[in-house]
Scaffold this motif. Sequence first.
Motif, PDB file in Angstrom:
ATOM      1  N   TRP A  83       0.851  -1.195   0.000  1.00  0.00           N
ATOM      2  CA  TRP A  83       0.000   0.000   0.000  1.00  0.00           C
ATOM      3  C   TRP A  83       0.889   1.248   0.000  1.00  0.00           C
ATOM      4  N   ILE A  84       0.483   2.244  -0.773  1.00  0.00           N
ATOM      5  CA  ILE A  84       1.173   3.532  -0.812  1.00  0.00           C
ATOM      6  C   ILE A  84       0.154   4.619  -0.468  1.00  0.00           C
ATOM      7  N   ALA A  85       0.502   5.457   0.507  1.00  0.00           N
ATOM      8  CA  ALA A  85      -0.372   6.563   0.920  1.00  0.00           C
ATOM      9  C   ALA A  85       0.256   7.876   0.472  1.00  0.00           C
ATOM     10  N   VAL A  86      -0.567   8.807   0.012  1.00  0.00           N
ATOM     11  CA  VAL A  86      -0.045  10.077  -0.494  1.00  0.00           C
ATOM     12  C   VAL A  86       0.600  10.910   0.613  1.00  0.00           C
ATOM     13  N   GLY A  87       0.191  10.722   1.864  1.00  0.00           N
ATOM     14  CA  GLY A  87       0.738  11.489   2.977  1.00  0.00           C
ATOM     15  C   GLY A  87       0.392  10.847   4.308  1.00  0.00           C
ATOM     16  N   GLU A  88       0.808  11.524   5.385  1.00  0.00           N
ATOM     17  CA  GLU A  88       0.642  10.952   6.724  1.00  0.00           C
ATOM     18  C   GLU A  88      -0.823  10.791   7.113  1.00  0.00           C
ATOM     19  N   LYS A  89      -1.667  11.734   6.728  1.00  0.00           N
ATOM     20  CA  LYS A  89      -3.095  11.635   7.067  1.00  0.00           C
ATOM     21  C   LYS A  89      -3.713  10.399   6.420  1.00  0.00           C
ATOM     22  N   THR A  90      -3.363  10.150   5.170  1.00  0.00           N
ATOM     23  CA  THR A  90      -3.867   8.969   4.468  1.00  0.00           C
ATOM     24  C   THR A  90      -3.304   7.700   5.100  1.00  0.00           C
ATOM     25  N   ALA A  91      -2.024   7.742   5.472  1.00  0.00           N
ATOM     26  CA  ALA A  91      -1.403   6.588   6.142  1.00  0.00           C
ATOM     27  C   ALA A  91      -2.104   6.278   7.459  1.00  0.00           C
ATOM     28  N   GLN A  92      -2.489   7.322   8.195  1.00  0.00           N
ATOM     29  CA  GLN A  92      -3.210   7.122   9.461  1.00  0.00           C
ATOM     30  C   GLN A  92      -4.583   6.497   9.218  1.00  0.00           C
ATOM     31  N   ALA A  93      -5.252   6.933   8.138  1.00  0.00           N
ATOM     32  CA  ALA A  93      -6.558   6.353   7.805  1.00  0.00           C
ATOM     33  C   ALA A  93      -6.429   4.877   7.459  1.00  0.00           C
ATOM     34  N   LEU A  94      -5.345   4.503   6.754  1.00  0.00           N
ATOM     35  CA  LEU A  94      -5.105   3.100   6.429  1.00  0.00           C
ATOM     36  C   LEU A  94      -4.737   2.306   7.691  1.00  0.00           C
ATOM     37  N   ALA A  95      -3.977   2.937   8.575  1.00  0.00           N
ATOM     38  CA  ALA A  95      -3.556   2.266   9.802  1.00  0.00           C
ATOM     39  C   ALA A  95      -4.750   1.883  10.668  1.00  0.00           C
ATOM     40  N   ALA A  96      -5.840   2.651  10.551  1.00  0.00           N
ATOM     41  CA  ALA A  96      -7.054   2.319  11.305  1.00  0.00           C
ATOM     42  C   ALA A  96      -7.629   0.972  10.870  1.00  0.00           C
ATOM     43  N   TYR A  97      -7.250   0.532   9.675  1.00  0.00           N
ATOM     44  CA  TYR A  97      -7.670  -0.786   9.174  1.00  0.00           C
ATOM     45  C   TYR A  97      -6.564  -1.835   9.359  1.00  0.00           C
ATOM     46  N   GLY A  98      -5.526  -1.462  10.097  1.00  0.00           N
ATOM     47  CA  GLY A  98      -4.425  -2.385  10.329  1.00  0.00           C
ATOM     48  C   GLY A  98      -3.463  -2.495   9.167  1.00  0.00           C
ATOM     49  N   ILE A  99      -3.427  -1.480   8.288  1.00  0.00           N
ATOM     50  CA  ILE A  99      -2.595  -1.519   7.078  1.00  0.00           C
ATOM     51  C   ILE A  99      -1.400  -0.586   7.240  1.00  0.00           C
ATOM     52  N   GLN A 100      -0.204  -1.123   7.036  1.00  0.00           N
ATOM     53  CA  GLN A 100       1.010  -0.308   6.990  1.00  0.00           C
ATOM     54  C   GLN A 100       1.237   0.139   5.548  1.00  0.00           C
ATOM     55  N   SER A 101       1.655   1.372   5.365  1.00  0.00           N
ATOM     56  CA  SER A 101       1.805   1.897   4.004  1.00  0.00           C
ATOM     57  C   SER A 101       3.117   2.641   3.839  1.00  0.00           C
ATOM     58  N   HIS A 102       3.548   2.743   2.584  1.00  0.00           N
ATOM     59  CA  HIS A 102       4.701   3.559   2.219  1.00  0.00           C
ATOM     60  C   HIS A 102       4.213   5.005   2.037  1.00  0.00           C
ATOM     61  N   VAL A 103       4.996   5.958   2.556  1.00  0.00           N
ATOM     62  CA  VAL A 103       4.615   7.375   2.471  1.00  0.00           C
ATOM     63  C   VAL A 103       5.771   8.161   1.849  1.00  0.00           C
ATOM     64  N   PRO A 104       5.496   9.022   0.866  1.00  0.00           N
ATOM     65  CA  PRO A 104       6.589   9.790   0.241  1.00  0.00           C
ATOM     66  C   PRO A 104       7.127  10.867   1.183  1.00  0.00           C
ATOM     67  N   GLU A 105       8.374  11.272   0.961  1.00  0.00           N
ATOM     68  CA  GLU A 105       8.945  12.375   1.741  1.00  0.00           C
ATOM     69  C   GLU A 105       8.268  13.686   1.382  1.00  0.00           C
ATOM     70  N   VAL A 106       7.912  13.844   0.101  1.00  0.00           N
ATOM     71  CA  VAL A 106       7.198  15.042  -0.370  1.00  0.00           C
ATOM     72  C   VAL A 106       5.815  14.606  -0.832  1.00  0.00           C
ATOM     73  N   GLU A 107       4.770  15.225  -0.288  1.00  0.00           N
ATOM     74  CA  GLU A 107       3.405  14.751  -0.505  1.00  0.00           C
ATOM     75  C   GLU A 107       2.810  15.296  -1.799  1.00  0.00           C
ATOM     76  N   THR A 108       3.442  14.945  -2.919  1.00  0.00           N
ATOM     77  CA  THR A 108       2.940  15.318  -4.242  1.00  0.00           C
ATOM     78  C   THR A 108       3.056  14.096  -5.143  1.00  0.00           C
ATOM     79  N   SER A 109       2.491  14.196  -6.359  1.00  0.00           N
ATOM     80  CA  SER A 109       2.626  13.093  -7.321  1.00  0.00           C
ATOM     81  C   SER A 109       4.090  12.825  -7.632  1.00  0.00           C
ATOM     82  N   GLU A 110       4.879  13.902  -7.792  1.00  0.00           N
ATOM     83  CA  GLU A 110       6.299  13.741  -8.073  1.00  0.00           C
ATOM     84  C   GLU A 110       6.998  13.040  -6.908  1.00  0.00           C
TER      85      GLU A 110
END
Length: 259
Positions: free
Chosen positions: A86-113
Amino acid sequence: MLFINTRPKARATELSFALQQAGIQVLELPLLELEPCAWSTALQSLYLQLPQASCIVVVSPSAVEFGMAGLQQSGLTLQDLQALQWIAVGEKTAQALAAYGIQSHVPEVETSEGMLQIPLLQNLSSSSCIAFWRGQGGRQFMMENLQQQGVSILNFILYQRRCPTQTMKNFEQVVAQLQQHQSYSVLISSEASWLNWLALMQTHPALFAHGHFMVLGERLFQLLFKAQAQQHLAFHLHLLSDLSTETILQCLRAMPRNA
């Protein structure tokens, strides 16, 4: 300076409170609201292909909410997707996934690039398949870039963006407030929010000259930069690396005191 917080209503409160505590006048004016797309056979088909994907890119907390609701409706479970990354666009999205027990990769810069720099996406084979949980119009640059590398895309359009009715109804009152200030700042976090702002300001082009636009990411920054020349608009541009409260505060504090 008046700060216009354009984040969706559910995400605006924390930022508004922090800025007000710092002595900044805040006006909440959401430029986007989200509504789920109707269930369809096309969506059902995409979900049934999901277990064969390499990873799922989730672009927002809303995409988590709507994506999980669709997963349940499709008859699949998270157990069926346990082999996926799983890849999350940012920390807020990662936290939402974590509520389902999912660990995700998060970029250093929260953009498409920034997301394209995640090692998982850097090391894809051309036979890879990636799913996107997104809204209508979002993250097209990222998908197109991956498709050019030969990667297959499962394109889940889970929700639509629109300018809130209340914002359109109240905008003349907002204009009256802008006219009372020597300058104002506006948070622009997506192309959709920028286009909505342009539409709202169509009959008030002179007010752009007093505006400081705080823009998320280089690509969006360049979009507004081009709009200045193409539409003969005069305004100030400020680049944000992310949407954290501290980054926004730093940007506001760096603006000229008489702005």
